[in-house]
Design a protein around this motif. Structure first.
Motif, PDB file in Angstrom:
ATOM      1  N   HIS A  85      39.950  30.959  56.721  1.00  0.00           N
ATOM      2  CA  HIS A  85      41.034  31.317  55.801  1.00  0.00           C
ATOM      3  C   HIS A  85      40.580  32.516  54.968  1.00  0.00           C
ATOM      4  N   ILE A  86      41.530  33.397  54.642  1.00  0.00           N
ATOM      5  CA  ILE A  86      41.163  34.636  53.931  1.00  0.00           C
ATOM      6  C   ILE A  86      41.576  34.554  52.461  1.00  0.00           C
ATOM      7  N   SER A  87      40.641  34.883  51.582  1.00  0.00           N
ATOM      8  CA  SER A  87      40.946  34.926  50.156  1.00  0.00           C
ATOM      9  C   SER A  87      40.580  36.308  49.600  1.00  0.00           C
ATOM     10  N   THR A  88      40.397  36.394  48.302  1.00  0.00           N
ATOM     11  CA  THR A  88      40.424  37.706  47.655  1.00  0.00           C
ATOM     12  C   THR A  88      39.440  37.832  46.494  1.00  0.00           C
ATOM     13  N   ASP A  89      39.048  39.075  46.218  1.00  0.00           N
ATOM     14  CA  ASP A  89      38.268  39.390  45.013  1.00  0.00           C
ATOM     15  C   ASP A  89      39.054  39.065  43.743  1.00  0.00           C
ATOM     16  N   TYR A  90      40.393  38.953  43.842  1.00  0.00           N
ATOM     17  CA  TYR A  90      41.208  38.720  42.641  1.00  0.00           C
ATOM     18  C   TYR A  90      41.065  37.305  42.090  1.00  0.00           C
ATOM     19  N   VAL A  91      40.200  36.477  42.701  1.00  0.00           N
ATOM     20  CA  VAL A  91      39.880  35.187  42.067  1.00  0.00           C
ATOM     21  C   VAL A  91      38.937  35.412  40.882  1.00  0.00           C
ATOM     22  N   PHE A  92      38.341  36.619  40.781  1.00  0.00           N
ATOM     23  CA  PHE A  92      37.426  36.933  39.675  1.00  0.00           C
ATOM     24  C   PHE A  92      38.144  37.786  38.624  1.00  0.00           C
ATOM     25  N   ASP A  93      37.603  37.751  37.387  1.00  0.00           N
ATOM     26  CA  ASP A  93      38.234  38.571  36.339  1.00  0.00           C
ATOM     27  C   ASP A  93      37.610  39.966  36.242  1.00  0.00           C
ATOM     28  N   GLY A  94      36.524  40.207  37.003  1.00  0.00           N
ATOM     29  CA  GLY A  94      35.958  41.549  37.048  1.00  0.00           C
ATOM     30  C   GLY A  94      35.048  41.894  35.903  1.00  0.00           C
ATOM     31  N   SER A  95      34.651  40.898  35.107  1.00  0.00           N
ATOM     32  CA  SER A  95      33.823  41.214  33.930  1.00  0.00           C
ATOM     33  C   SER A  95      32.330  41.271  34.245  1.00  0.00           C
ATOM     34  N   ALA A  96      31.914  40.840  35.438  1.00  0.00           N
ATOM     35  CA  ALA A  96      30.486  40.857  35.775  1.00  0.00           C
ATOM     36  C   ALA A  96      29.995  42.290  35.922  1.00  0.00           C
ATOM     37  N   ALA A  97      28.702  42.484  35.664  1.00  0.00           N
ATOM     38  CA  ALA A  97      28.132  43.834  35.743  1.00  0.00           C
ATOM     39  C   ALA A  97      27.437  44.078  37.081  1.00  0.00           C
ATOM     40  N   ARG A  98      27.631  43.186  38.039  1.00  0.00           N
ATOM     41  CA  ARG A  98      26.986  43.322  39.370  1.00  0.00           C
ATOM     42  C   ARG A  98      27.975  42.794  40.408  1.00  0.00           C
ATOM     43  N   PRO A  99      27.677  43.011  41.705  1.00  0.00           N
ATOM     44  CA  PRO A  99      28.557  42.445  42.739  1.00  0.00           C
ATOM     45  C   PRO A  99      28.619  40.916  42.618  1.00  0.00           C
ATOM     46  N   TYR A 100      29.804  40.365  42.787  1.00  0.00           N
ATOM     47  CA  TYR A 100      29.975  38.914  42.630  1.00  0.00           C
ATOM     48  C   TYR A 100      29.337  38.142  43.774  1.00  0.00           C
ATOM     49  N   LEU A 101      28.717  37.023  43.410  1.00  0.00           N
ATOM     50  CA  LEU A 101      28.213  36.063  44.387  1.00  0.00           C
ATOM     51  C   LEU A 101      29.281  34.988  44.579  1.00  0.00           C
ATOM     52  N   GLU A 102      29.219  34.273  45.711  1.00  0.00           N
ATOM     53  CA  GLU A 102      30.173  33.213  46.017  1.00  0.00           C
ATOM     54  C   GLU A 102      30.153  32.127  44.953  1.00  0.00           C
ATOM     55  N   PRO A 117      49.725  51.613  34.127  1.00  0.00           N
ATOM     56  CA  PRO A 117      49.986  50.191  33.890  1.00  0.00           C
ATOM     57  C   PRO A 117      50.720  49.538  35.056  1.00  0.00           C
ATOM     58  N   THR A 118      50.329  48.330  35.409  1.00  0.00           N
ATOM     59  CA  THR A 118      50.963  47.564  36.488  1.00  0.00           C
ATOM     60  C   THR A 118      51.280  46.169  35.957  1.00  0.00           C
ATOM     61  N   PRO A 119      52.276  45.478  36.550  1.00  0.00           N
ATOM     62  CA  PRO A 119      52.605  44.123  36.072  1.00  0.00           C
ATOM     63  C   PRO A 119      51.406  43.175  36.120  1.00  0.00           C
ATOM     64  N   ALA A 120      50.576  43.273  37.177  1.00  0.00           N
ATOM     65  CA  ALA A 120      49.404  42.400  37.282  1.00  0.00           C
ATOM     66  C   ALA A 120      48.151  43.172  36.898  1.00  0.00           C
ATOM     67  N   ALA A 121      47.314  42.551  36.061  1.00  0.00           N
ATOM     68  CA  ALA A 121      46.024  43.173  35.720  1.00  0.00           C
ATOM     69  C   ALA A 121      45.088  43.074  36.920  1.00  0.00           C
ATOM     70  N   ARG A 122      44.263  44.102  37.104  1.00  0.00           N
ATOM     71  CA  ARG A 122      43.271  44.125  38.188  1.00  0.00           C
ATOM     72  C   ARG A 122      41.870  43.995  37.614  1.00  0.00           C
ATOM     73  N   PRO A 123      40.955  43.349  38.377  1.00  0.00           N
ATOM     74  CA  PRO A 123      39.569  43.290  37.904  1.00  0.00           C
ATOM     75  C   PRO A 123      38.942  44.685  37.879  1.00  0.00           C
ATOM     76  N   ALA A 124      38.190  45.003  36.814  1.00  0.00           N
ATOM     77  CA  ALA A 124      37.501  46.298  36.761  1.00  0.00           C
ATOM     78  C   ALA A 124      36.362  46.331  37.771  1.00  0.00           C
ATOM     79  N   ASN A 125      35.753  45.175  38.002  1.00  0.00           N
ATOM     80  CA  ASN A 125      34.666  45.080  38.985  1.00  0.00           C
ATOM     81  C   ASN A 125      35.121  44.161  40.113  1.00  0.00           C
ATOM     82  N   SER A 126      35.380  44.749  41.283  1.00  0.00           N
ATOM     83  CA  SER A 126      35.814  43.977  42.455  1.00  0.00           C
ATOM     84  C   SER A 126      34.712  43.891  43.495  1.00  0.00           C
ATOM     85  N   ARG A 127      33.490  44.302  43.115  1.00  0.00           N
ATOM     86  CA  ARG A 127      32.404  44.325  44.110  1.00  0.00           C
ATOM     87  C   ARG A 127      31.987  42.908  44.482  1.00  0.00           C
ATOM     88  N   LEU A 128      31.819  42.668  45.782  1.00  0.00           N
ATOM     89  CA  LEU A 128      31.433  41.335  46.277  1.00  0.00           C
ATOM     90  C   LEU A 128      30.136  41.474  47.063  1.00  0.00           C
TER      91      LEU A 128
END
Ligand SMILES: NC(=O)c1ccc[n+]([C@@H]2O[C@H](COP(=O)([O-])OP(=O)(O)OC[C@H]3O[C@@H](n4cnc5c(N)ncnc54)[C@H](OP(=O)(O)O)[C@@H]3O)[C@@H](O)[C@H]2O)c1
Length: 299
Positions: free
Chosen positions: A95-112, A250-261
């Motif tokens: 099943h495919i999911s997304t970086d948008y499960v994170f809020d993007g506040s981390a300062a490094r690539p996200y871990l699972e 500006p967009t209706p949905a906010a995007r994470p500033a950090n989407s690195r995985l």
């Protein structure tokens, strides 16, 4: 191995068909509609899958803010019904999911294992989908991807090329970072994981959440610059990129500033090496220029 893919015309579904290497059966609307759970079980049972890939999703990130129930029906409830039908057929599910499960506040690539905190309705619906799919099918792998483009359908690369065909200068957000991912590279991840799940159903380490994106990182502005650099090389449309902050777009949905995985886990467990995003980009730009702007390429 028969891989039953839910979704027909989407970027990933078409990339899986193109990559092939197995018997690929695609199921989409009208025979399977994730908003109509009653269509899901019979179609999957009849397709006799060795493995099911759910490549269908409600992907309209901004529209989801005004129709969150529809996003949830497709990305959570519908995905869960797909996973359950796969389980009934004795098949694992990717099943495919997304970086948008994170809020993007981390300062490094996200871990699972990092905490999730979606910023919008789309991300929330995908996160619920991850949880429901995992609960519905004991043999599941969830691949979180990001910034997907391809020679198919609507995506950032196609949009940039189209805009550049009528404008000299394009403003692009320069304070969000992520890893551009070719849907063809994503298909390679999916096919490897599908093969592993089928080959080693006893191996629990193959299941769970994995990050699957292109290698390297960029801002949207850097991504656009790389698109135009390649397009210019082959005589396609190009434009000057004007870097702007997210606050200026500006967009209706906010995007994470950090989407690195981080892709360390999928590399170690499933043995897939991500392709550098700049290398993968060339093929899609070349195909889009040839299909959308025939006659513009230099010989
Ligand atoms: N695109 C990105 O940048 C991105 C980023 C992160 C994660 N993802 C995830 O990656 C996966 C693949 O995305 P993609 O870019 O390939 O998506 P896409 O090109 O937007 O395709 C979505 C597919 O879902 C199908 N679909 C939508 N609603 C449906 C329904 N009610 N019933 C059945 N099928 C339905 C569409 O069918 P029709 O052809 O009939 O419309 C289409 O084939 C999705 O799970 C998405 O959430 C994408």
């Amino acid at each position: 191995m028969r891989i039953v893919v839910i979704g027909k015309e989407g970027q990933l579904a078409r990339s899986l068909v193109e990559r092939g290497g197995a018997e690929i059966v695609t199921l989409g609307r009208p025979e399977i509609d994730l908003e109509k759970p009653e269509t899901i079980g019979p179609a999957i049972a009849a397709s006799a899958p060795d493995v099911v890939v759910n490549a269908a999703a409600y992907t309209a990130v901004d529209l989801a803010e005004s129709e969150p129930e529809r996003a949830r029906a497709i990305n959570a409830v519908g995905a869960s019904a797909v996973a359950e039908a796969a389980a009934k057929a004795g098949a694992p599910i990717v099943h495919i999911s997304t970086d948008y499960v994170f809020d993007g506040s981390a300062a490094r690539p996200y871990l699972e294992s990092d905490p999730v905190a979606p910023l919008g309705a789309y991300g929330a619906s995908k996160l619920e989908g991850e949880r429901l799919v995992t609960a519905a099918n004991g043999n599941s792998a969830i691949l979180r991807t990001a910034w997907v483009y391809s020679p198919f359908g609507k995506n950032f690369v196609r949009t940039m090329l189209r805009l550049a065909s009528t404008r000299d200068k394009i403003s692009v957000v320069a304070d969000q970072r992520g890893s551009p991912t070719s849907a063809l590279s994503l298909a390679d991840f999916v096919l490897a994981v599908a093969r592993n799940l089928v080959a080693s159903p006893e191996d629990a380490s193959l299941r769970g959440v994995f990050h699957a994106v292109g290698a390297g990182e960029a801002t949207w502005a850097e991504f656009a610059e790389a698109i135009f650099a390649r397009s210019a090389e082959i005589g396609g449309p190009s434009a000057i990129v004007e870097p702007i902050p997210t606050s200026a777009y500006p967009t209706p949905a906010a995007r994470p500033a950090n989407s690195r995985l981080s892709t360390e886990l999928i590399h170690r467990v499933h043995g897939v090496t991500p392709t550098d995003w700049r290398v993968a980009l060339v093929q899609s730009v070349d195909r889009l220029v040839a299909s959308d702007f025939p006659g513009t390429q230099s010989s």
